[in-house]
Design an enzyme around this catalytic site. Structure first.
Site, PDB file in Angstrom:
ATOM      1  N   LYS A  60       1.408  -1.021  -0.266  1.00 45.99           N
ATOM      2  CA  LYS A  60       0.357   0.453  -0.255  1.00 45.99           C
ATOM      3  C   LYS A  60       0.887   1.559  -0.224  1.00 45.99           C
ATOM      4  O   LYS A  60       1.825   1.324   1.213  1.00 45.99           O
ATOM      5  CB  LYS A  60      -1.119   0.146   1.522  1.00 45.99           C
ATOM      6  N   GLU A  74      -7.269  -5.397  -0.887  1.00 43.43           N
ATOM      7  CA  GLU A  74      -8.022  -5.436   0.494  1.00 43.43           C
ATOM      8  C   GLU A  74      -9.778  -5.649  -0.667  1.00 43.43           C
ATOM      9  O   GLU A  74     -10.446  -4.317  -0.693  1.00 43.43           O
ATOM     10  CB  GLU A  74      -8.307  -4.076   1.093  1.00 43.43           C
ATOM     11  N   ASN A  76      -7.812  -3.185   9.354  1.00 50.87           N
ATOM     12  CA  ASN A  76      -8.015  -1.535   9.929  1.00 50.87           C
ATOM     13  C   ASN A  76      -8.292  -0.811  10.797  1.00 50.87           C
ATOM     14  O   ASN A  76      -9.099  -0.383  10.536  1.00 50.87           O
ATOM     15  CB  ASN A  76      -8.271  -0.934   8.536  1.00 50.87           C
TER      16      ASN A  76
HETATM   17  P1  NAD Z   1       6.886   7.786  10.258  1.00 47.86           P
HETATM   18  O1  NAD Z   1       7.388   7.797   9.235  1.00 47.86           O
HETATM   19  O2  NAD Z   1       7.297   9.554  10.633  1.00 47.86           O
HETATM   20  O3  NAD Z   1       8.474   7.875  11.395  1.00 47.86           O
HETATM   21  C1  NAD Z   1       8.470   8.600  12.847  1.00 47.86           C
HETATM   22  C2  NAD Z   1       9.644   9.805  12.956  1.00 47.86           C
HETATM   23  O4  NAD Z   1      10.336   8.625  13.086  1.00 47.86           O
HETATM   24  C3  NAD Z   1      10.092  10.484  12.312  1.00 47.86           C
HETATM   25  O5  NAD Z   1      10.385  11.459  12.738  1.00 47.86           O
HETATM   26  C4  NAD Z   1      10.765   9.376  11.094  1.00 47.86           C
HETATM   27  O6  NAD Z   1      12.262  10.580  10.852  1.00 47.86           O
HETATM   28  C5  NAD Z   1      11.638   9.556  12.655  1.00 47.86           C
HETATM   29  N1  NAD Z   1      12.321   8.075  12.904  1.00 47.86           N
HETATM   30  C6  NAD Z   1      12.586   7.449  11.308  1.00 47.86           C
HETATM   31  N2  NAD Z   1      13.125   6.011  11.988  1.00 47.86           N
HETATM   32  C7  NAD Z   1      13.871   6.120  12.815  1.00 47.86           C
HETATM   33  C8  NAD Z   1      15.245   5.824  13.608  1.00 47.86           C
HETATM   34  N3  NAD Z   1      15.538   4.221  13.159  1.00 47.86           N
HETATM   35  N4  NAD Z   1      15.846   6.842  14.853  1.00 47.86           N
HETATM   36  C9  NAD Z   1      15.511   7.820  14.537  1.00 47.86           C
HETATM   37  N5  NAD Z   1      13.988   8.016  14.400  1.00 47.86           N
HETATM   38  C10 NAD Z   1      13.464   7.778  13.331  1.00 47.86           C
HETATM   39  O7  NAD Z   1       5.656   7.492  11.445  1.00 47.86           O
HETATM   40  P2  NAD Z   1       6.140   5.799  11.014  1.00 47.86           P
HETATM   41  O8  NAD Z   1       4.929   5.248  11.830  1.00 47.86           O
HETATM   42  O9  NAD Z   1       7.168   5.037  10.426  1.00 47.86           O
HETATM   43  O10 NAD Z   1       4.681   5.274   9.977  1.00 47.86           O
HETATM   44  C11 NAD Z   1       3.436   6.421   9.653  1.00 47.86           C
HETATM   45  C12 NAD Z   1       3.090   6.329   8.816  1.00 47.86           C
HETATM   46  O11 NAD Z   1       2.556   4.923   7.861  1.00 47.86           O
HETATM   47  C13 NAD Z   1       1.531   6.834   8.346  1.00 47.86           C
HETATM   48  O12 NAD Z   1       1.662   7.931   7.484  1.00 47.86           O
HETATM   49  C14 NAD Z   1       0.757   5.589   8.035  1.00 47.86           C
HETATM   50  O13 NAD Z   1      -0.810   5.779   7.445  1.00 47.86           O
HETATM   51  C15 NAD Z   1       1.868   4.930   6.638  1.00 47.86           C
HETATM   52  N6  NAD Z   1       1.643   3.655   7.097  1.00 47.86           N
HETATM   53  C16 NAD Z   1       1.073   2.609   6.343  1.00 47.86           C
HETATM   54  C17 NAD Z   1       1.224   1.723   5.697  1.00 47.86           C
HETATM   55  C18 NAD Z   1       0.959   0.508   4.639  1.00 47.86           C
HETATM   56  O14 NAD Z   1       0.222  -0.190   4.727  1.00 47.86           O
HETATM   57  N7  NAD Z   1       1.262   1.513   3.678  1.00 47.86           N
HETATM   58  C19 NAD Z   1       0.000   0.584   7.346  1.00 47.86           C
HETATM   59  C20 NAD Z   1       0.366   1.279   8.493  1.00 47.86           C
HETATM   60  C21 NAD Z   1       1.059   2.583   8.418  1.00 47.86           C
HETATM   61  N1  GLY Z   2      -2.152  -1.591   7.314  1.00 47.84           N
HETATM   62  C1  GLY Z   2      -3.295  -1.280   6.496  1.00 47.84           C
HETATM   63  C2  GLY Z   2      -2.576  -2.042   5.221  1.00 47.84           C
HETATM   64  O1  GLY Z   2      -1.812  -2.579   4.781  1.00 47.84           O
HETATM   65  O2  GLY Z   2      -3.841  -2.833   4.872  1.00 47.84           O
END
Ligand code: NAD
Ligand code: GLY
Length: 359
Positions: A142, A236, A244
């Site tokens: 995704k 999905e 979700n």
């Molecule tokens: P993010 O990518 O914003 O990372 C969180 C923070 O940690 C950022 O400030 C980043 O720069 C920092 N960071 C990353 N790695 C680090 C490390 N090793 N050390 C220090 N800092 C680090 O957030 P996230 O929680 O990783 O991802 C959230 C996003 O993922 C949302 O946009 C959400 O919609 C998406 N998401 C997508 C799916 C999917 O299936 N594609 C599933 C769940 C969430």
């Molecule tokens: N995080 C939801 C999905 O990958 O379907």
């Protein structure tokens, strides 16, 4: 190193999990089309990991373009996506270039979308660096950016060639981000893996203390669940929507509060508690079940109350959910702990009551 596979016929790919895998470019080389790669990261992860990672790739004879994006959910948008295309076109990256996403879910989702569309599609590799991205977003294809009216509204299903999750990089992750990642780990236990939920409850202190074995176990068991669901329902049409759980409420919080105010995992945690409360109103969960859901999130240091947006605003935002079909809101709820279902059975009055009770 632990290895799992996402089984998708000729688009199948491995997930490799282990401490230090980022320092082994030999794991990446077999998945490249040519010597050209573009590593995309952000201005927080870049200073920590980009230089040694690129040096390792260059030592293998690769030609590496580097692209550094501004950090944060607030930048998961068109102008930032365009910076990726600017970098690729500026350095004449051709359609055999492999994009490598080095970062959390925001970088991974955006690079995946860029890969899906750059010159009508180039290969990409996920190198997730947050717990959330290692257990969830890097797997399953995704990809998306946000729109002011809704989370992840513009995107594509586009699978990576490889997921490389180095658990040692979690040592630099801020505590708040680690906890946000735990929300997605708990989710797998609640929707389909009761033994995993029991394990999380027994090991939550080790996870919060970043015990390397506990983290590797959590990443592997989460990825196994995700890989199974994705293999069964890549785009999905049904089961994948259960991933979700809590997200319809959670996305309303993220959008309603302004992207980046609540972390994705925090919003999901509060949303899961709301979904559990609603499942109780349908007679599916007991009070004790709801308390179990609330307690594990609280022990993980996650919010168990939603943002005070008001029920009307929640309902307005939830109407944009991608699971809305023919104007009908479908929610992922818990038939029991360990079994999620997608349903339109919840009455509007009950949804409103759950929002009011949980915020
Ligand atoms: P993010 O990518 O914003 O990372 C969180 C923070 O940690 C950022 O400030 C980043 O720069 C920092 N960071 C990353 N790695 C680090 C490390 N090793 N050390 C220090 N800092 C680090 O957030 P996230 O929680 O990783 O991802 C959230 C996003 O993922 C949302 O946009 C959400 O919609 C998406 N998401 C997508 C799916 C999917 O299936 N594609 C599933 C769940 C969430
Ligand atoms: N995080 C939801 C999905 O990958 O379907």
């Amino acid at each position: 190193m632990r290895t799992l596979n996402v089984e998708l016929d000729n688009r199948s790919y491995p997930i490799r999990i282990g401490a230090g895998v980022l320092s082994d470019p030999g794991l990446i080389v077999p998945y490249l089309k040519t010597r050209r790669v573009a590593v995309v990261t952000n201005d927080v992860v870049g200073p920590l990991y980009l230089a040694p990672f690129v040096a390792g790739l260059e030592a293998k004879g690769l030609l590496v373009t580097q692209i550094v994006l501004p950090d944060g959910e607030a930048h998961k948008d068109w102008p930032t996506l365009n910076l990726i295309f600017d970098g690729l076109l500026g350095e004449r990256c051709d359609r055999s270039t492999t994009l490598i996403a080095l970062g959390g879910g925001v970088v991974g989702d955006m690079v995946g979308f860029a890969a899906a569309t750059y010159q009508r599609g180039v290969p990409f590799i996920q190198v997730p660096t947050t717990l959330l991205s290692q257990v969830d977003s890097s797997v399953g294809g995704k990809t998306a950016i946000n729109h002011p009216l809704g989370k992840n509204m513009i995107g594509a299903f586009y699978q990576p060639k490889l997921v490389l999750a180095d658990t040692s990089v979690l040592n630099t992750l801020p505590d708040r981000e680690l906890k946000a990642g735990l929300a997605e780990v708990i989710k797998y236990g609640l929707i389909r893996d009761l033994p995993f939920l029991d394990w999380i409850e027994a090991n939550i202190a080790r996870l919060l203390a970043r015990d390397p074995d506990a983290l590797a176990e959590a990443v592997e068991r989460s990825c196994r669940n995700k890989a199974e669901v994705v293999a069964a329902d890549e785009t999905e049409q049904g089961e994948r929507a259960t991933l979700n759980l809590g997200h319809t409420f959670g996305h309303a919080i993220e959008t309603g509060m302004g992207y980046g105010q609540w972390l994705h995992g925090e919003a999901v945690a509060a949303g899961v508690v709301m979904a559990a409360d609603l499942s109780r109103r349908l007679g599916w969960l007991s009070d004790a079940d709801v308390e179990r859901v609330r307690a594990i999130h609280e022990r993980a240091g996650l919010p168990v109350k939603g943002a005070p947006l008001g029920a009307d605003r929640y309902l307005e935002l939830m109407a944009h959910d991608k699971k809305v079909t023919d104007g009908t809101l479908r929610l992922v709820l818990l038939r029991q702990i360990g079994r999620a279902v997608i349903t339109s059975e919840a009455a509007s009055a009950d949804i409103r009551a759950s929002i009011e009770a949980c915020c």
